[in-house]
Scaffold this motif. Structure first.
Motif, PDB file in Angstrom:
ATOM      1  N   VAL B  91       0.857  -1.176   0.000  1.00  0.00           N
ATOM      2  CA  VAL B  91       0.000   0.000   0.000  1.00  0.00           C
ATOM      3  C   VAL B  91       0.895   1.229   0.000  1.00  0.00           C
ATOM      4  O   VAL B  91       1.797   1.343   0.824  1.00  0.00           O
ATOM      5  CB  VAL B  91      -0.905   0.040   1.244  1.00  0.00           C
ATOM      6  N   CYS B  92       0.635   2.134  -0.923  1.00  0.00           N
ATOM      7  CA  CYS B  92       1.465   3.329  -0.979  1.00  0.00           C
ATOM      8  C   CYS B  92       1.015   4.333   0.070  1.00  0.00           C
ATOM      9  O   CYS B  92      -0.159   4.651   0.182  1.00  0.00           O
ATOM     10  CB  CYS B  92       1.408   3.967  -2.368  1.00  0.00           C
ATOM     11  N   PRO B 141      -5.382   6.953  -4.266  1.00  0.00           N
ATOM     12  CA  PRO B 141      -4.362   6.108  -3.642  1.00  0.00           C
ATOM     13  C   PRO B 141      -4.172   4.795  -4.406  1.00  0.00           C
ATOM     14  O   PRO B 141      -5.122   4.266  -4.945  1.00  0.00           O
ATOM     15  CB  PRO B 141      -4.948   5.831  -2.267  1.00  0.00           C
ATOM     16  N   VAL B 142      -2.940   4.304  -4.414  1.00  0.00           N
ATOM     17  CA  VAL B 142      -2.692   3.070  -5.151  1.00  0.00           C
ATOM     18  C   VAL B 142      -2.305   1.928  -4.222  1.00  0.00           C
ATOM     19  O   VAL B 142      -1.722   2.122  -3.165  1.00  0.00           O
ATOM     20  CB  VAL B 142      -1.588   3.225  -6.226  1.00  0.00           C
ATOM     21  N   VAL B 143      -2.679   0.738  -4.660  1.00  0.00           N
ATOM     22  CA  VAL B 143      -2.287  -0.489  -3.980  1.00  0.00           C
ATOM     23  C   VAL B 143      -1.596  -1.362  -5.026  1.00  0.00           C
ATOM     24  O   VAL B 143      -2.139  -1.559  -6.111  1.00  0.00           O
ATOM     25  CB  VAL B 143      -3.518  -1.230  -3.416  1.00  0.00           C
ATOM     26  N   VAL B 144      -0.407  -1.802  -4.711  1.00  0.00           N
ATOM     27  CA  VAL B 144       0.330  -2.625  -5.658  1.00  0.00           C
ATOM     28  C   VAL B 144       0.329  -4.069  -5.168  1.00  0.00           C
ATOM     29  O   VAL B 144       0.771  -4.336  -4.055  1.00  0.00           O
ATOM     30  CB  VAL B 144       1.779  -2.130  -5.819  1.00  0.00           C
ATOM     31  N   ASP B 148       1.171  -5.668 -10.139  1.00  0.00           N
ATOM     32  CA  ASP B 148      -0.001  -4.951 -10.664  1.00  0.00           C
ATOM     33  C   ASP B 148      -0.303  -3.722  -9.826  1.00  0.00           C
ATOM     34  O   ASP B 148      -0.452  -3.814  -8.615  1.00  0.00           O
ATOM     35  CB  ASP B 148      -1.260  -5.838 -10.645  1.00  0.00           C
ATOM     36  N   VAL B 149      -0.448  -2.595 -10.507  1.00  0.00           N
ATOM     37  CA  VAL B 149      -0.819  -1.367  -9.815  1.00  0.00           C
ATOM     38  C   VAL B 149      -2.337  -1.188  -9.896  1.00  0.00           C
ATOM     39  O   VAL B 149      -2.898  -1.116 -10.982  1.00  0.00           O
ATOM     40  CB  VAL B 149      -0.126  -0.151 -10.454  1.00  0.00           C
TER      41      VAL B 149
END
Ligand SMILES: Cc1cc2nc3c(=O)[nH]c(=O)nc-3n(C[C@H](O)[C@H](O)[C@H](O)COP(=O)(O)O)c2cc1C
Ligand code: FES
Lengths: 615, 170
Positions: B91-92, B141-144, B148-149
């Protein structure tokens, strides 16, 4: 079957050539690392089954090779005898190619290599500048033969140099290598003949010969390609070296990140043993020699020769103090000669064709060729081998096809974390050891990263120092602590908090670390910083004084603006801004409060009118 | 119940088989000098990681102290003392993601999986990690997950994202 002499080699070669000579077509499918990532196995499997399905098995030979060079265009396929070079060959395209080219005799031009510089497709590989401008000594078999066939290797003249060398005295071999002018390709460029001579003269029953296949420079993949495409050539080069210095045991130290290279090399060693090319009484001589592959475990410093030996011995890869030098006391305390992969790939040709022939390539004290891994903002990303002394401009524009997306060239980073950058004004510099060193770069192992105008040089320096910080083994203070301080200063600068004094501090620290670090890692770590300061001081100053990043890379320094002419006043950006720094009522032009903006870019992605720009 | 017993014995059997495999590898290298790293590679292949017990086993069978084995294994980034999970969720929490609700995502994920940051689910399928910035601030917000982003994730999307990976298994 055992190969005992040159006659046996000839027999194998003749049999193989007769066997492949009966086919009307040969389809070479690249099985190099790049093409594997583009799923070339599927293409290969399809071609195999489709050839069978069309009843062409008697007429068409399908061969799986090592890297052909244009790795970004994978999967790539070469068809002989026409020598047509197809790129991006998916199974669907492969079907078209077999139907049209192989069966009907019509080359499908639009599937062939597209030359960016010339702006057209070039079907025949021999007409493509990317290939025709190269001189291949190291890679003369890579991508041209099935990597797992010793017969194919022998048919291309393989092991004839070894047979010849075993009939020479060690002194004669060392003399030939010395006169060729070959210098180590692992980075420092130490003359190989002089090293071998020291190894030969070192007293001792047991000696070791080691191949450095650690290839730690991020962005380099030459050694890997050579091993994966032509593993037998490394065996031959090391055996000749072993004979010359009097070593019975060879070690290849390969990084764990290269499982394909490890698998193919181990397989080649097994085959060589079966044929009596490793083991006792090689080629009917009295020379016994064997090779063992040892796998690294993810530590950049293990590319340094003394750390590498610690690692082979099973210990922490921390460098040793020199002297004693490896040729005096190296691996397990035995006299040891260590060379880079590419260095060994030159040996067979030097023995076969002679020192004078080899020295006819290159310039000054840089003889022969150099393999480069071309990467970054360049069209033809891949592996190339060029004569020493070729101007960088030719390498980047004619062979590399120029800069991607028609951008302007900014710099070429050569030598990885130990190297430096070459700027536009020095693009006509010949690529040789002395000229590059004079410019504050180094030849390095062959990583060549092309950077366009969109690259921030301060951020690049920061990137390399971050890498060094992660990889420093911590044994000596200048490297462990000094590079940390340098990194902190660079982080300050890229976030707009630097001072002009910082540049001097960086220079000062860099020079101290260069002079006092224990091994090559620390001694060369400051190079990317020194080189970018020397060539791009104005970029540092822009970050410090004007608080801008000219390439718009450093996000802390980016600024977002709303273009009044384009703003429709839809309020979408203002509603999505996480810190509510966009002002403006509906249907009026919005503005961004620069003091509050956290540069997250959310507004840009929300604007439907392209009215927000990042500068 | 009998199923549990069966899986337990299967696990125990596997454990023993693994140690036997490792003992064979050590045997194979016994005549050669300096093979610790090669043996550790084999051990990590067999067990997936290098827990203390495995390092102890290697030390005992190769005539080293555990501290020596551990000093070597900890030097190299390739060796891990914690099991790698099948999928790693990052989690970014860079500035943009943080303000846009990254924190809520971490909380929701912990709740959904019942584990903390840096921990793994009991079946070793997922683990949760925090990254500082993945350079996708415009998509915050991004979760990788692995490579995969996933962009502009809301807490309500998380269950569906996890399902994509669980679902792909069966
Ligand atoms: C930090 C560091 C990393 C190195 N990495 C490599 C490498 O990955 N491959 C290599 O061949 N040489 C590497 N070298 C150079 C080796 O120490 C050594 O000089 C070289 O293997 C000698 O072979 P050559 O004479 O054939 O070039 C590295 C040196 C340093 C200081
Ligand atoms: S891997 Fe196929 S061209 Fe390099």
């Amino acid at each position: 079957m055992r190969i005992n002499d040159v006659k046996d080699l000839k027999k194998i070669a003749d049999r193989y050539l007769a066997e492949v000579g009966k086919y009307e077509h040969t389809i070479y499918v690249c099985g190099g690392g790049g093409c594997l990532s583009s799923k070339c196995q599927d293409t290969k499997a399809f071609i195999d089954s489709y050839i069978k399905y069309r009843g062409l098995s008697e007429k068409v030979n399908v061969v799986f090779t090592g890297c052909m060079g244009t790795c970004a265009m994978g999967p790539v396929v070469l068809i002989e005898p026409e020598r047509t070079y197809y790129v991006h060959v998916t199974p669907e395209r492969a079907k078209d190619i077999i139907d049209s080219h192989v069966i009907a005799g019509d080359v499908i031009e639009e599937y062939t290599f597209f030359d960016n510089a010339l702006g057209k497709h070039i079907p025949c590989i021999d007409d493509i500048p990317f290939f025709s401008e190269q001189v291949q000594i190291v890679l003369n078999k890579c991508g041209k033969i099935p990597f797992d066939s010793i017969e194919a290797y022998v048919a291309k003249g393989g092991f004839t140099a070894e047979a010849k060398a075993l009939g020479m005295t060690p002194e004669e071999i060392v003399d030939e290598v010395t006169r060729s002018g070959l210098r180590g390709r692992g980075g420092a460029g130490f003359p190989t003949g002089i090293k071998w001579s020291a190894g030969m003269k070192a007293p001792g029953e047991n000696k070791c010969i080691v191949c450095n296949a650690d290839e730690g420079d991020p962005g380099a993949f030459m050694d890997r390609s050579a091993i994966e495409g032509d593993p037998f050539c490394l065996i031959e080069g090391m055996t000749i070296g072993g004979y010359a210095i009097g070593a019975k045991q060879g070690y290849v130290y390969c990084r764990a990140e290269y499982p394909i290279a490890i698998e193919r090399f181990n397989k080649a060693v097994e085959i060589a043993r079966e044929y009596g090319l490793l083991g006792r009484n090689i080629l009917g001589s009295h020379f016994d020699f064997d090779i063992e592959l040892r796998i690294g475990a993810g530590a950049f410093v293990c590319g340094e020769e003394t750390a590498l030996m610690e690692s082979i011995e099973g210990d922490r890869g921390e460098p040793r103090q020199k002297p004693p030098f490896p040729f005096e006391s190296g691996l397990f305390g035995y006299p040891t000669i260590i060379n880079n992969v590419e260095t060994y790939y030159n040996i067979a040709e030097i023995i076969n064709k002679g020192a004078d022939w080899f020295a006819s390539y290159g310039v000054g004290r840089s003889k022969g060729t150099k393999v480069f891994a071309l990467a970054g903002d360049v069209v033809n990303t891949g592996i190339v081998e060029v004569p020493m002394g070729m101007p960088l401009r030719k390498l980047i524009y004619e062979i590399g096809g120029g800069i991607t997306d028609g951008k302007a060239f900014k710099a070429a980073q050569i030598g990885g974390p130990s190297g430096g950058c070459i700027t536009e004004q020095n693009l006509d510099t010949p690529v040789d050891y002395e000229s590059l060193t004079a410019l504050g770069a180094i030849m390095g192992s062959g990583g060549l990263i092309v950077m366009s105008e969109d690259t921030c040089m301060v951020d690049t320096a920061r990137f390399f120092l971050q890498f060094i910080q992660d990889e420093s083994c911590g044994k000596c203070t200048p490297c462990r602590v000094g590079t940390k301080r340098m990194l902190e200063i660079l982080e300050r600068i890229v976030s707009g908090k630097g001072t002009l004094e910082d540049i001097d501090t960086l220079n000062g620290l860099a020079n101290v670390i260069k002079d006092t670090a224990m091994c090559g890692l620390g001694q060369t770590a400051p190079n990317p910083v020194l080189s970018t300061i020397a060539n791009f001081r104005e970029e540092y100053e822009a970050h410090i004084v004007d608080k801008v990043c000219p390439a718009h890379i450093c996000s802390a320094l980016a600024k977002y603006y709303i273009v009044p002419e384009l703003c429709k006043g839809c309020t979408l950006c203002a509603r999505n801004c996480p810190v509510y720094c966009i002002n403006g009522k509906a249907k009026t032009i919005h503005t961004i409060d620069q003091d509050k903006c956290i540069k997250c870019g959310t507004c840009i992605s929300n604007c439907s009118f392209g009215a927000i720009v990042r500068k | 119940m009998s199923d549990v017993v069966k899986t337990l014995t299967a696990e125990e059997l596997e454990r023993r088989a693994n140690y036997e495999k490792l003992a064979n590898v050590i045997d194979l290298y016994s005549g050669k000098e300096g093979c610790l790293i090669q043996v550790l590679h084999a051990a990590q292949d067999i067990f997936g990681y290098l827990p203390y017990e495995v390092q102890q086993f290697v030390a005992d069978n190769m005539g080293f102290s555990v501290s020596h084995v551990s000093s070597v294994s900890s030097f190299y980034s390739f060796f891990s003392t914690t099991p790698k999970t099948k999928h790693e969720i990052k989690v970014c929490l860079g500035t943009a993601c943080y303000v846009r609700g990254g924190k809520a995502l971490v909380e929701k994920l912990q709740e959904l999986l019942g584990i903390g940051i840096g921990e793994a689910t009991s079946d070793n399928f997922f683990s949760i990690h925090i990254t500082r910035c993945v350079g996708a601030c415009g998509l915050a917000p991004v979760v990788v997950v692995d490579e995969d982003v996933h962009k502009q994730v809301k807490p309500g999307d998380l269950a569906g994202i996890l399902e994509q990976y669980r679902g792909a298994e069966v």
